[in-house]
Design a protein around this motif. Structure first.
Motif, mmCIF file in Angstrom:
data_model
loop_
_atom_site.group_PDB
_atom_site.id
_atom_site.type_symbol
_atom_site.label_atom_id
_atom_site.label_comp_id
_atom_site.label_asym_id
_atom_site.label_seq_id
_atom_site.Cartn_x
_atom_site.Cartn_y
_atom_site.Cartn_z
ATOM 1 N N GLU A 273 -17.716 23.006 1.833
ATOM 2 C CA GLU A 273 -16.087 23.101 2.076
ATOM 3 C C GLU A 273 -15.802 23.846 0.792
ATOM 4 O OE1 GLU A 273 -12.443 23.165 2.964
ATOM 5 O OE2 GLU A 273 -13.064 22.257 1.187
ATOM 6 N N SER A 274 -15.420 25.004 1.091
ATOM 7 C CA SER A 274 -15.213 26.062 -0.114
ATOM 8 C C SER A 274 -14.243 25.320 -1.323
ATOM 9 C CB SER A 274 -15.113 27.413 0.163
ATOM 10 O OG SER A 274 -13.865 27.582 0.881
ATOM 11 N N THR A 275 -13.197 24.888 -0.721
ATOM 12 C CA THR A 275 -12.188 24.408 -1.747
ATOM 13 C C THR A 275 -12.793 23.294 -2.459
ATOM 14 O OG1 THR A 275 -11.135 22.883 -0.147
ATOM 15 C CG2 THR A 275 -10.189 24.954 -0.438
ATOM 16 N N THR B 132 -23.947 31.214 1.507
ATOM 17 C CA THR B 132 -23.815 31.332 2.917
ATOM 18 C C THR B 132 -22.544 30.649 3.141
ATOM 19 O OG1 THR B 132 -25.058 29.311 3.251
ATOM 20 C CG2 THR B 132 -26.339 31.127 3.426
ATOM 21 N N CYS B 133 -21.877 31.243 4.117
ATOM 22 C CA CYS B 133 -20.755 30.334 4.624
ATOM 23 C C CYS B 133 -19.511 29.891 3.658
ATOM 24 C CB CYS B 133 -21.101 29.129 5.356
ATOM 25 S SG CYS B 133 -19.676 28.811 6.709
ATOM 26 N N ALA B 134 -19.526 28.798 3.065
ATOM 27 C CA ALA B 134 -18.669 28.492 2.247
ATOM 28 C C ALA B 134 -18.909 29.205 0.719
ATOM 29 C CB ALA B 134 -18.581 26.962 1.755
ATOM 30 N N GLY C 84 -12.191 36.308 4.470
ATOM 31 C CA GLY C 84 -11.251 35.639 4.855
ATOM 32 C C GLY C 84 -11.823 34.123 5.438
ATOM 33 N N ARG C 85 -11.264 33.001 4.935
ATOM 34 C CA ARG C 85 -11.799 31.650 5.562
ATOM 35 C C ARG C 85 -11.546 31.385 6.900
ATOM 36 N NH1 ARG C 85 -9.704 26.969 2.793
ATOM 37 N NH2 ARG C 85 -11.906 26.157 3.693
ATOM 38 N N ASN C 86 -12.449 30.778 7.349
ATOM 39 C CA ASN C 86 -12.103 30.231 8.859
ATOM 40 C C ASN C 86 -11.338 31.309 9.754
ATOM 41 O OD1 ASN C 86 -12.744 27.686 7.669
ATOM 42 N ND2 ASN C 86 -10.669 27.296 7.163
ATOM 43 N N ALA C 87 -12.213 32.362 9.926
ATOM 44 C CA ALA C 87 -11.461 33.561 10.334
ATOM 45 C C ALA C 87 -11.896 33.665 11.780
ATOM 46 C CB ALA C 87 -12.185 34.695 9.722
ATOM 47 N N ILE D 184 -20.031 27.977 11.748
ATOM 48 C CA ILE D 184 -19.587 26.701 11.446
ATOM 49 C C ILE D 184 -18.351 26.943 10.908
ATOM 50 C CG2 ILE D 184 -19.817 24.402 11.022
ATOM 51 C CD1 ILE D 184 -22.819 25.000 11.237
ATOM 52 N N ARG D 185 -16.985 27.028 11.488
ATOM 53 C CA ARG D 185 -15.962 27.609 10.638
ATOM 54 C C ARG D 185 -15.909 28.492 9.818
ATOM 55 N NH1 ARG D 185 -11.470 24.335 11.284
ATOM 56 N NH2 ARG D 185 -10.977 24.465 9.137
ATOM 57 N N ALA D 186 -16.649 29.369 10.320
ATOM 58 C CA ALA D 186 -17.194 30.734 9.476
ATOM 59 C C ALA D 186 -16.222 31.441 8.823
ATOM 60 C CB ALA D 186 -18.251 31.367 10.316
#
Ligand SMILES: NC(=O)CC[C@H](N)C(=O)O
Length: 197
Positions: A55-57, A82-84, A109-112, A138-140
């Motif tokens: 989770e990037s935040t 990768t991802c986050a 862009g998050r969760n794009a 995954i919520r990429a």
């Protein structure tokens, strides 16, 4: 001895990355040490660093709390994000809660992929490789734009991977699924940049 690969273990999928890089090194017949790290002081001891998905935040907050922004920005090796991790490594991100590292010249862009594609498998095209790669999303995030310092590498409707020097940023999770082509490409590029004059 051999290469030292540290997986940032503040949050996210750490053991999968360790297994995948260990498998890639053993395919190459090379020794090396792939280990989780949680302290800023460990960063300069690595040849390569993995910024995993998660989770990037949260990861951004934990990187700040653990004083890792500075050592990551001055890190001399390669970063596999990768991802986050991709959300963090760019110069721009569409969420003010994430402080980008500004290491790769990309905007993310998050969760794009939107809700209906919260989690899916998609065929990814890798530049220079005619075999599709099964990407686990995954919520990429996606790469919204690539600046002149970086080069697009992977496509699946959008740009979902890029390289810049020894760094590689990917929207999806190549550590899941057992296809090690992107890990091997990362290690090959890392070696090329490490030995470049
Ligand atoms: N699988 C992942 O790493 C998801 C990333 C997540 N959507 C984020 O922006 O933090």
């Amino acid at each position: 001895m051999g290469i030292k690969i540290g997986v940032c273990a503040l949050q996210g999928d750490v053991s999968e990355h360790i297994r995948a890089f260990e498998a890639a090194l053993s395919l190459l017949g090379e020794g090396g040490d792939v280990f989780p790290f949680r302290k800023a002081a460990d960063i300069p001891l690595c040849d390569a660093i993995v910024l995993p998905g998660g989770e990037s935040t949260t990861i951004s907050h934990l990187l700040k709390k653990n004083n890792m922004y500075g050592p990551l920005r001055t890190f001399k090796g390669g970063i596999f994000a990768t991802c986050a991790g991709l959300v963090l490594i760019g110069r721009e991100v569409d969420d003010p809660r994430v402080e980008p590292l500004g290491i790769m010249d990309i905007a993310v862009g998050r969760n794009a992929f939107g809700r209906q594609r919260d989690s899916c498998e998609m065929a990814v095209t890798i530049a220079g490789d005619d075999q599709p790669f099964c990407g686990y999303f995954i919520r990429a995030p996606v790469i919204v734009s690539v600046g002149p310092e970086a080069t697009p590498l992977c496509y699946a409707d959008h740009i979902v991977g890029a390289v810049q020097g020894p760094h590689m940023g990917l929207s999806f999770h190549p550590e899941l699924g057992g296809d090690l082509r992107l890990h091997l490409l990362f290690l090959e590029r890392l070696r090329a940049y490490a030995t470049a004059p």
